[in-house]
Design a protein around this motif. Structure first.
Motif, short mmCIF file in Angstrom:
data_model
loop_
_atom_site.label_atom_id
_atom_site.label_comp_id
_atom_site.label_asym_id
_atom_site.label_seq_id
_atom_site.Cartn_x
_atom_site.Cartn_y
_atom_site.Cartn_z
N ASN A 77 0.87 -1.17 0.00
CA ASN A 77 0.00 0.00 0.00
C ASN A 77 0.91 1.23 0.00
O ASN A 77 1.85 1.31 0.78
CB ASN A 77 -0.89 0.02 1.24
N VAL A 78 0.61 2.16 -0.90
CA VAL A 78 1.34 3.42 -0.95
C VAL A 78 0.34 4.53 -0.64
O VAL A 78 -0.66 4.68 -1.33
CB VAL A 78 1.99 3.68 -2.33
N SER A 79 0.61 5.26 0.43
CA SER A 79 -0.24 6.40 0.82
C SER A 79 0.57 7.67 0.65
O SER A 79 1.71 7.74 1.10
CB SER A 79 -0.67 6.27 2.28
N ILE A 80 -0.04 8.66 0.02
CA ILE A 80 0.59 9.98 -0.11
C ILE A 80 -0.15 10.90 0.86
O ILE A 80 -1.38 10.96 0.89
CB ILE A 80 0.49 10.53 -1.55
N VAL A 81 0.63 11.65 1.66
CA VAL A 81 0.09 12.46 2.73
C VAL A 81 0.70 13.86 2.67
O VAL A 81 1.88 14.02 2.37
CB VAL A 81 0.40 11.81 4.10
N ASP A 82 -0.11 14.87 2.96
CA ASP A 82 0.35 16.25 3.05
C ASP A 82 0.72 16.54 4.50
O ASP A 82 -0.11 16.39 5.39
CB ASP A 82 -0.76 17.20 2.58
N GLU A 83 1.98 16.93 4.73
CA GLU A 83 2.40 17.29 6.08
C GLU A 83 1.80 18.65 6.45
O GLU A 83 1.95 19.61 5.71
CB GLU A 83 3.92 17.37 6.18
N VAL A 84 1.13 18.70 7.58
CA VAL A 84 0.49 19.93 8.04
C VAL A 84 1.03 20.24 9.44
O VAL A 84 0.97 19.40 10.33
CB VAL A 84 -1.05 19.79 8.10
N ARG A 85 1.54 21.42 9.61
CA ARG A 85 2.04 21.83 10.94
C ARG A 85 0.87 22.30 11.80
O ARG A 85 -0.05 22.93 11.31
CB ARG A 85 3.07 22.93 10.80
N ASP A 89 -2.03 15.66 9.66
CA ASP A 89 -1.65 15.54 8.25
C ASP A 89 -2.87 15.15 7.43
O ASP A 89 -3.78 14.50 7.93
CB ASP A 89 -0.55 14.49 8.09
N LYS A 90 -2.89 15.57 6.15
CA LYS A 90 -4.05 15.32 5.29
C LYS A 90 -3.72 14.26 4.24
O LYS A 90 -2.74 14.39 3.50
CB LYS A 90 -4.45 16.60 4.57
N PRO A 91 -4.57 13.23 4.14
CA PRO A 91 -4.36 12.22 3.09
C PRO A 91 -4.57 12.84 1.70
O PRO A 91 -5.47 13.65 1.50
CB PRO A 91 -5.42 11.16 3.36
N LYS A 113 -5.81 3.88 -10.65
CA LYS A 113 -6.44 5.06 -10.06
C LYS A 113 -6.31 4.96 -8.55
O LYS A 113 -6.49 3.89 -7.98
CB LYS A 113 -7.92 5.16 -10.43
N THR A 114 -6.03 6.07 -7.91
CA THR A 114 -5.90 6.05 -6.46
C THR A 114 -7.25 6.26 -5.80
O THR A 114 -8.16 6.81 -6.39
CB THR A 114 -4.94 7.16 -5.97
N LYS A 115 -7.34 5.80 -4.57
CA LYS A 115 -8.56 6.00 -3.80
C LYS A 115 -8.62 7.46 -3.37
O LYS A 115 -7.61 8.06 -3.07
CB LYS A 115 -8.54 5.12 -2.56
N LYS A 116 -9.74 8.00 -3.33
CA LYS A 116 -10.07 9.31 -2.76
C LYS A 116 -9.81 10.50 -3.68
O LYS A 116 -10.64 11.37 -3.80
CB LYS A 116 -9.34 9.52 -1.44
N ARG A 117 -8.67 10.61 -4.31
CA ARG A 117 -8.33 11.83 -5.04
C ARG A 117 -8.27 11.68 -6.55
O ARG A 117 -7.98 12.62 -7.24
CB ARG A 117 -6.98 12.37 -4.54
N TRP A 118 -8.50 10.49 -7.08
CA TRP A 118 -8.56 10.24 -8.52
C TRP A 118 -7.27 10.54 -9.26
O TRP A 118 -7.27 10.83 -10.42
CB TRP A 118 -9.73 11.00 -9.16
N ASN A 119 -6.15 10.48 -8.57
CA ASN A 119 -4.87 10.55 -9.26
C ASN A 119 -4.58 9.19 -9.86
O ASN A 119 -5.18 8.20 -9.50
CB ASN A 119 -3.73 10.88 -8.26
#
Length: 152
Positions: A77-85, A89-91, A113-119
């Motif tokens: 599983n590869v998850s891409i996450v936005d680091e938020v200070r 953090d936001k998926p 296709k990725t889950k949630k964001r359609w990338n």
């Protein structure tokens, strides 16, 4: 069963900005998890990449090595996450790949296709015995979509 050590590196393109209005551009990182393959096994986090600040097309330098037994279904599983200070953090999206499917695909590259964001996530694996002797294409397949991830 033959066991081979594989190397996974990541490169994302065209990620959707989830930082929020007026908050700049996302600061993505990836988390790679080797999923459990049988009873009594637990998922194993292979690691996470470094954070690439203000980028929707990050090129991570972190690579992940793991053993693969040919003929045994193995999922990552590869998850891409936005680091938020100062907040959670936001998926940004995730995808699950079967290693044998990737290795059996043309150029050891597979798109999904990725889950949630359609990338679109394109995955590429390389045996450690091939490293240094083979150049892997950044984009493989017939078409590269505007929003995409690449594992190569």
């Amino acid at each position: 069963m033959t066991v081979e050590k594989l190397q996974l590196t990541l490169h994302a393109t065209g990620l959707k900005n989830v930082a929020g209005l007026g908050k700049g551009t996302s600061d993505p990182f990836a988390i790679v998890t080797l999923l459990a393959t049988g009873p009594g096994e637990k998922p194993r986090v292979l690691g996470k990449t470094e954070v690439i600040k203000n980028s929707l097309s990050p090129k991570w330098t972190t690579s992940f090595l793991f053993d693969y037994s040919f003929g045994k279904e193995t999922f990552i599983n590869v998850s891409i996450v936005d680091e938020v200070r100062k907040q959670s953090d936001k998926p940004m999206g995730s995808a699950v790949f079967e290693i044998g499917d990737i290795l059996g695909s043309r150029g050891s590259t597979k798109a999904k296709k990725t889950k949630k964001r359609w990338n679109t996530l394109r995955s590429h694996l390389q045996s450690t015995t091939q490293i240094g002797r083979q150049v892997s294409p950044l984009f493989a397949g017939n078409q590269t979509q505007k929003c995409g991830w690449i594992i190569w």
